[in-house]
Design an enzyme around this catalytic site. Structure first.
Site, PDB file in Angstrom:
ATOM      1  N   ARG A  22     -15.099  17.368 -16.174  1.00  0.00           N
ATOM      2  CA  ARG A  22     -15.105  17.549 -14.725  1.00  0.00           C
ATOM      3  C   ARG A  22     -16.103  18.623 -14.280  1.00  0.00           C
ATOM      4  O   ARG A  22     -16.804  18.444 -13.288  1.00  0.00           O
ATOM      5  CB  ARG A  22     -13.701  17.889 -14.237  1.00  0.00           C
ATOM      6  CG  ARG A  22     -12.739  16.715 -14.400  1.00  0.00           C
ATOM      7  CD  ARG A  22     -11.406  16.991 -13.792  1.00  0.00           C
ATOM      8  NE  ARG A  22     -10.570  15.801 -13.840  1.00  0.00           N
ATOM      9  CZ  ARG A  22      -9.443  15.668 -13.157  1.00  0.00           C
ATOM     10  NH1 ARG A  22      -9.032  16.639 -12.370  1.00  0.00           N
ATOM     11  NH2 ARG A  22      -8.735  14.565 -13.257  1.00  0.00           N
ATOM     12  N   ASP A  41      -2.298  19.584   0.303  1.00  0.00           N
ATOM     13  CA  ASP A  41      -2.842  19.605  -1.047  1.00  0.00           C
ATOM     14  C   ASP A  41      -3.884  20.712  -1.130  1.00  0.00           C
ATOM     15  O   ASP A  41      -4.440  21.154  -0.113  1.00  0.00           O
ATOM     16  CB  ASP A  41      -3.468  18.259  -1.419  1.00  0.00           C
ATOM     17  CG  ASP A  41      -3.512  18.042  -2.932  1.00  0.00           C
ATOM     18  OD1 ASP A  41      -2.617  17.353  -3.452  1.00  0.00           O
ATOM     19  OD2 ASP A  41      -4.427  18.579  -3.578  1.00  0.00           O
TER      20      ASP A  41
END
Length: 270
Positions: free
Chosen positions: A32, A139
């Site tokens: 990532r 979130d």
């Protein structure tokens, strides 16, 4: 990525988000973060970490988005939505008949499948009644919040949902029989507000919630952080309010402020 690089990433993840990264996450983190290295045209992980230190305002959000895991689906852990529909909502309709107000929080909402699943359940139970019902979806990852706000999903993502629900709550966003994507209808979109929130930071919400969904989030936190978080959840829940957690999570040895009323379903007792 050297061991020192990974240690620095682990420290930053814990400091900025509360997420604790174990050695088993090293390969995932590599894949990532390397995307950010390429996007910024940097040479290696050390260069990236130096860049992050020099430009925190520009890159910190991208860093947090990169390390956050966002695995979700519609009506995931279906027994939670059965319990919400069969037990919680009828109970709230009886208890709150005078106020006709329901508030639900989806904490760690990812790309929106969870709050939309809650919204469909809520709309189905209340569609013939005039209730002030709202869902807050929050979130840490700003990218997934944008996805949730759009409310557009591939048919592959919606694939396992009951066909009747799909017809009732989704339509073709382009109006031309699109075979690839569907868009959530206004009837459920209007129930949800998507906001960015770090669970370990300040909570700007003023009112209390009847139900909180916080599923597959605390597994990334230390036991001490979990205790603090569940204590804050209890504080912001109504008396006898409900908390839904993930299938691999438990409040055993973490909080005494809830009692178990089902599989990974808890009710506030103090």
């Amino acid at each position: 990525m050297t061991d020192r690089d990974f240690d620095t990433i682990k420290h930053l993840a814990k400091l900025r988000s509360g997420i604790e990264l174990g050695e088993h996450k090293k390969e995932m983190i590599y894949s990532r973060i390397v995307r950010r290295i390429r996007a910024l045209n940097l040479g290696d992980f050390k260069s990236y970490l130096d860049y992050l230190e020099r430009h925190p305002e520009a890159e910190l959000t991208n860093f947090i988005n990169a390390i956050t895991t966002n695995l979700t689906s519609f009506f995931r852990e279906a027994h939670h939505f059965d319990f919400l529909r069969q037990t919680v909502l009828p109970e709230l309709q009886r208890k709150k008949k005078a106020q006709q107000r329901i508030r639900i929080w989806s904490a760690g909402c990812s790309t929106g499948e969870e709050p939309y699943s809650i919204a469909m359940t809520l709309h189905g139970a209340l569609e013939r009644a005039r209730w002030d019902a709202k869902i807050l979806a929050t979130d840490l990852d700003t990218n997934v919040l944008s996805h949730g706000r759009r409310g557009i999903y591939s048919k592959e993502r919606i694939g396992n949902m009951d066909a009747q629900l799909v017809r009732k709550y989704f339509n073709d966003p382009r109006g031309g029989g699109n075979d690839e994507v569907l868009e959530a209808r206004e009837s459920i979109r209007s129930l949800i507000t998507f906001n960015h929130l770090n669970l370990l930071g300040d909570w700007p919400m003023k009112g209390r919630f009847d139900v909180i969904f916080c599923r597959n989030v605390v597994i990334y936190f230390s036991k001490e952080t979990q205790r603090e978080l569940f204590d804050r959840y209890a504080d912001i829940l109504e008396p006898d309010g409900y908390l839904f957690i993930g299938h691999s999570e438990s409040l055993h040895g973490v909080s005494k402020r809830f009692e178990s009323v089902g599989r990974t379903i808890y009710r506030k007792v103090m």
